[in-house]
Write a protein that holds these residues in place. Structure first.
Motif, short mmCIF file in Angstrom:
data_model
loop_
_atom_site.label_atom_id
_atom_site.label_comp_id
_atom_site.label_asym_id
_atom_site.label_seq_id
_atom_site.Cartn_x
_atom_site.Cartn_y
_atom_site.Cartn_z
N CYS A 224 0.48 -1.05 -0.10
CA CYS A 224 -0.06 0.06 -0.19
C CYS A 224 0.94 1.71 -0.39
CB CYS A 224 -0.98 -0.40 1.34
SG CYS A 224 -1.79 1.27 1.41
N ASP B 209 0.53 3.84 2.10
CA ASP B 209 0.94 4.20 3.35
C ASP B 209 2.05 4.27 3.62
OD1 ASP B 209 0.90 4.16 6.38
OD2 ASP B 209 -1.03 3.43 6.18
N GLY C 196 -4.10 0.74 -0.64
CA GLY C 196 -4.48 -0.85 -0.29
C GLY C 196 -3.42 -1.98 -0.80
N HIS D 144 -2.45 -4.71 3.67
CA HIS D 144 -1.86 -4.82 4.72
C HIS D 144 -2.82 -3.93 5.60
CE1 HIS D 144 -0.93 0.04 5.67
NE2 HIS D 144 -1.85 0.06 4.43
N CYS E 160 -5.61 -1.11 7.17
CA CYS E 160 -5.75 -0.15 5.85
C CYS E 160 -6.49 1.24 5.58
CB CYS E 160 -4.96 -0.67 4.79
SG CYS E 160 -5.35 -0.38 3.08
N GLY E 161 -6.53 2.57 5.60
CA GLY E 161 -8.16 2.83 5.32
C GLY E 161 -8.31 3.29 3.73
ZN ZN Z 1 -3.51 1.26 3.88
#
Ligand code: ZN
Length: 482
Positions: free
Chosen positions: A147, A149, A173, A207, A231-232
């Motif tokens: 991801c 992130d 994602g 994740h 994960c957002g």
């Molecule tokens: Zn994420």
């Protein structure tokens, strides 16, 4: 009579405790200060003067006890008895306490992702297994799909420690959107060994956060008070698919939202996968974040397999595929004392050498010894031999944001603050805008004045009759049976 700094215990304990290096039987007048409990939240430091003469002192309705390690307990007889019991418990903490604590943390992760390994443990097994099939950092390129992130760097750094700078195909994602061109670009950067063979090592992981309290989703981040999440993108996809249903999220393959390309691709791929696996508008309502993360992993891993089949030529390249889920097991509050840890739940590991595929069982390999672990982790390691895995305390993805760095920075700021007061310094007036800023913000460049971004250009196609017809045909083809 010397001043004695006492730390008032929490109100429920109704007693006071002080730690100092004095013996129970021969307490000399001394300057004492609390060290053991002064830092504990909810306790208030007070200064009193006292001259201790013995190990037990009666003072009105209060009892004062000086313990062998120098701890002084002050309070009512009942409160002192409770505090002494607690003190005995503290001293009786077994050597296995750390291992037990870490095993508890690891178990909370295992509950959702069976077969998870500490990230270092995982990487050393991968390194050794791939080495046995000829893959090293000198002759291979790592193709890493995580991801976007920043916390996923904790795994990427480990991969790069073994395989050198990696080619990134990251998406929100972990959605794989680089296509055949992205894959080909990475391949063309592979080192060539004497046999003139390219070697690619694919790593692909969505994740999730399972924090120190075992909560799935919430995550603490350095410098950001309160709870964040991971994960957002997968949490957003989960919530939307659950509330909107599956059908409307399936979409026509290949079509994406121009202002939100990666998220719309991720969400519809997960939705179509769910439908393929037998879910419907009702059944998706029961899905958890763990369920959707596992579905995302299957989706992304299969997309990777498909792209590999379209791009890799096994006559000129060997390759390895390592997939799974990256799990952040961080402190509930980033600033607290509990360690941040990283886990990986592997789902597949195999190599294709000279066109022959071999599956690898990573769990069949032994974990590192504590000494090896210390070599990998450096001095701040946390080892756990209780289970199959080895764990280490995890710094934030950037070393300057580690817990220790932030604590020493805070201490430094406190020092400057008190120095400011001591020296009577005045910092006001130092925040005026420097003159050079006005020089670089005087006019709008011609390029910025025109509105010709991709979304505006794309919108002109909405009225194109030929495209409208194609769209109708596609919608008909992929229409979900009601
Ligand atoms: Zn994420």
């Amino acid at each position: 009579m010397a001043p004695l700094a006492l730390c008032a215990a929490a109100s429920h304990a109704q007693c006071t405790r002080v730690s100092a290096g004095i013996s129970r039987r021969s307490v000399q007048p001394a300057r004492l200060f609390s060290s053991r409990v002064a830092h504990k939240a909810g306790r208030r430091a007070v200064l009193v003067a006292a001259e201790a003469q013995g190990s037990v002192i009666e003072a009105g309705d209060k009892t004062i006890i000086v313990e062998s390690d120098g701890t002084i307990i002050i309070g009512s007889p009942e409160a002192v008895a409770r505090a002494q019991a607690n003190s005995d418990n503290e001293e009786a903490a077994p050597e296995s306490a750390e291992t037990d604590y870490l095993a508890g943390r690891a178990n909370a992760v295992q509950k959702h992702f069976e077969g998870s390994l500490g990230a270092d443990d995982f990487m050393q097994r991968v390194e050794m297994a791939l080495f046995a099939f000829g893959f090293t950092g000198d002759n291979s390129i790592a193709m890493v799909n995580l991801c976007r992130d920043e916390v996923t760097l904790t795994l990427k750094h480990r991969i790069e420690d073994v395989f050198g700078s990696a080619f990134s195909t990251n998406g929100l994602g972990g959605a794989l959107t680089c296509g055949v061109t992205g894959m080909g670009a990475g391949f063309s950067h592979s080192p060539l060994c004497s046999s003139n063979k390219e070697r690619y090592v694919f790593f692909s992981f969505p994740h999730i956060s399972i924090n120190a309290s075992g909560e799935v989703g919430p995550m603490s981040r350095p410098g950001r008070p309160g709870q964040s999440c991971a994960c957002g993108a997968l949490i957003k996809a989960t919530n939307e698919i659950k509330s909107e249903g599956l059908t409307c999220n399936c979409k026509i393959p290949g079509v994406h939202d121009a202002v939100d390309p990666e998220m719309s691709i991720l969400k519809q791929r997960i939705a179509r996968r769910l439908r393929h696996e037998g879910h419907n508008d009702d059944s998706v309502k029961d899905l958890t974040l763990v369920d959707v993360t596992k579905v995302a992993e299957r989706t992304i891993s299969d997309d990777l397999e498909f792209l590999i089949s379209k791009t890799v030529n096994t006559d000129k390249a060997d390759y390895a595929v390592i997939t799974g889920v990256q799990i952040h097991n961080w402190a509930k509050d980033f600033e607290d004392a509990s360690p941040n840890m990283e886990f990986v739940a592997p789902t597949s590991a195999y190599v294709v050498v000279n066109g022959v595929k071999t599956h690898i069982d990573l769990t069949a390999m032994p974990p590192m010894t504590p000494r090896q672990m210390r070599l990998v982790a450096g001095p701040a390691d946390v080892c756990n031999q209780g289970g199959q895995t080895m764990l280490r305390e995890e710094e934030a993805p950037y070393a300057f944001d580690s817990k220790d760095a932030r604590r020493s920075q805070k201490a430094r700021l406190q020092r400057y603050l008190s120095l400011m007061k001591e020296e009577g310094l005045d910092a006001s007036g130092s925040n005026s805008t420097p003159v050079w800023q006005s020089k670089i913000t005087t006019t709008t460049p011609a390029r910025c004045a025109t509105a010709d971004n991709s979304v505006i250009i794309d919108s002109s196609f909405n009225t194109d009759p030929e495209l409208s017809k194609i769209r109708e045909q596609l919608e008909e083809k992929y229409r979900v049976a009601q």
